[in-house]
Write an enzyme that holds these catalytic residues in place. Structure first.
Site, PDB file in Angstrom:
ATOM      1  N   SER A 196      -0.704  -6.278   7.509  1.00  0.00           N
ATOM      2  CA  SER A 196      -0.362  -5.159   8.385  1.00  0.00           C
ATOM      3  C   SER A 196      -1.453  -4.925   9.427  1.00  0.00           C
ATOM      4  O   SER A 196      -1.178  -4.808  10.625  1.00  0.00           O
ATOM      5  CB  SER A 196      -0.167  -3.912   7.517  1.00  0.00           C
ATOM      6  N   GLU A 201       0.833  -1.212   0.000  1.00  0.00           N
ATOM      7  CA  GLU A 201       0.000   0.000   0.000  1.00  0.00           C
ATOM      8  C   GLU A 201       0.868   1.262   0.000  1.00  0.00           C
ATOM      9  O   GLU A 201       0.571   2.240  -0.695  1.00  0.00           O
ATOM     10  CB  GLU A 201      -0.947   0.013   1.205  1.00  0.00           C
TER      11      GLU A 201
END
Ligand code: 0K2
Ligand code: SF4
Length: 316
Positions: free
Chosen positions: A229, A131
Site C-alpha cells: 500500500s 492492516e
C-alpha cells in the site's frame, strides 16, 4: 558507444522503515532460536524478495493460522492481526511472536480505548488490506465502520453521530486523508480522533521526499511490490506532484526502457518494504545504459529504531 547523460534523483528517506526492519529481524531471530520451519502468517512485509530470502532460510509463509501445525512457532506480520488470531494461537497452545509494527499496535490501542469509552469507531483505510482487517478486528464485528473515500463519509450510518471516533491505516496518502478527515469533521463535529491521522513517520517522510523530487523528473520509479500500500501511494503522489510517468517496479527487469526513451532525468524512491539491494539493482541498470549523475533529494533524516526483543518471549 557513448552513453547518454542522465540525472538520477534519489529520494531520501526511501526504503526500509523501522517497523519493517524489526519484523524481518524477528523472523531471523525466531529461525535461530527454534530452527526451521518457523511459520509466518501473511508476508512478513509486502516484498517478494524479502519473503523468498526468508523462505530460503526456513520460514514457511501461510495466510491463515489453520495452515500451521500446533507444534511450530508462528509469527504475525508487520501489518497486524485481528484479536481473534493470537487468541486462537493461545487456545492451541502455540508459540507465537507478534511482529506487528509498534506504530500499528498504537492504533489498535487507540481503537480499543475509544471503544471502552463507548464511542463507535470509524476506520479510514483500504478494504481488504491486512492492516485494515487487523485494526478493525481489534473490536467486535460490526463495531468499526470502514471509510475509504470522501464520498464514503456521506454514507456512514452512525449509531449516534455525537459518539464517534476515528483511526486510520498507517500507510495512506497524507493528502487524500486530510480531505477525508475534513469531511468527517464537517459531518460529525464531535468526532474524536488523533491530532491529524495515524499515518506513520515513514509513510509521511517518503511521500514528502517524492513531492520534492517529482517536479524535477522526466520519469519516476518506485521500487516496491504491487500489494504494498505505501509503495503504491508513492506512485500516486509522484503523478500528482508533477511527474506524469510514475511507475512501480519490483526489480530492474521490470523497467520499461522503451517508455523511458529520451529522458534526461529519472527519480528513484522505494516503499518501506523494499530492500536497498533492489534499489541498487535498479540504479545499476541505469548506470549500464546511461552516464549517470546521482543527486540526492533529501527532505528528512530518520533515526527511528524499534527494539527487537533480545530473547523472543513465549506468551504465557
Ligand atoms: O504498505 P503496506 O501496509 O501494504 O505494507 P508493506 O509494503 O509491507 O510495508 C510495511 C508496512 C507495514 C505496516 O504498516
Ligand atoms: Fe511501521 Fe510505518 Fe513501517 Fe508500517 S510503514 S511498519 S507503520 S514504520
Amino acid at each position: 558507444m557513448t552513453k547518454p547523460p542522465l540525472t538520477l534523483y534519489l529520494a531520501a528517506p526511501r526504503g526500509f522503515c523501522a517497523g519493517v526492519d524489526r519484523a524481518i529481524k524477528i523472523v531471523e531471530m525466531a529461525l535461530q532460536k527454534w530452527g526451521a520451519p518457523v511459520y509466518v502468517r501473511h508476508e512478513i512485509v509486502h516484498n517478494k524478495y524479502v519473503v523468498d530470502s526468508l523462505r530460503d532460510k526456513g520460514a514457511v509463509f501461510v495466510e491463515e493460522l489453520d495452515e500451521c501445525p500446533d507444534d511450530r512457532p508462528v509469527i504475525f506480520s508487520a501489518h497486524g492481526v485481528p484479536k481473534a488470531v493470537p487468541a486462537e494461537a493461545a487456545k492451541r497452545e502455540m508459540i507465537y511472536v507478534d511482529a506487528t509494527c509498534p506504530l500499528v499496535s498504537k492504533v489498535h490501542i487507540e481503537a480499543a480505548r475509544h471503544h471502552e469509552n463507548g464511542l463507535q469507531m470509524i476506520m479510514i483505510g483500504h478494504e481488504g488490506h491486512p492492516e485494515t482487517i487487523g485494526t478493525m478486528g481489534q473490536l467486535p464485528e460490526g463495531e468499526v465502520l470502514l471509510v475509504e473515500t470522501v464520498a464514503d463519509v456521506a454514507k456512514v450510518d452512525a449509531r449516534d453521530p455525537e459518539r464517534l471516533a476515528f483511526v486510520t491505516q498507517t500507510t495512506l496518502s497524507v493528502d487524500d486523508t486530510i480531505d477525508i478527515v475534513a469531511a468527517l469533521h464537517a459531518r460529525f463535529p464531535k468526532i474524536v480522533g488523533p491530532h491529524k491521522e495515524d499515518i506513520c513517520y515513514a509513510t509521511t517522510n517518503r511521500q514528502e521526499a517524492v513531492k520534492a523530487m517529482a517536479p524535477k523528473c522526466d520519469a519516476m520509479l518506485v521500487v516496491g511490490a504491487p500489494n504494498s500500500s505505501n509503495s503504491r501511494r508513492l506512485v500516486e503522489v509522484g503523478s500528482k506532484a508533477g511527474c506524469a510517468y510514475s511507475q512501480l517496479v519490483q526489480r530492474a527487469p521490470d523497467i520499461d526502457w522503451r517508455a523511458l526513451d529520451g529522458i534526461a532525468s529519472i527519480g528513484i524512491t522505494a516503499g518501506a518494504s523494499a530492500p536497498e539491494e533492489l534499489i541498487n539493482e535498479v540504479i545499476d541498470a541505469f548506470r549500464d545504459r546511461y552516464e549517470v549523475t546521482v543527486e540526492m533529494v533529501e527532505t528528512a533524516v530518520e533515526n527511528v529504531e524499534f527494539k527487537v526483543p533480545r530473547v523472543l518471549r513465549v506468551p504465557a
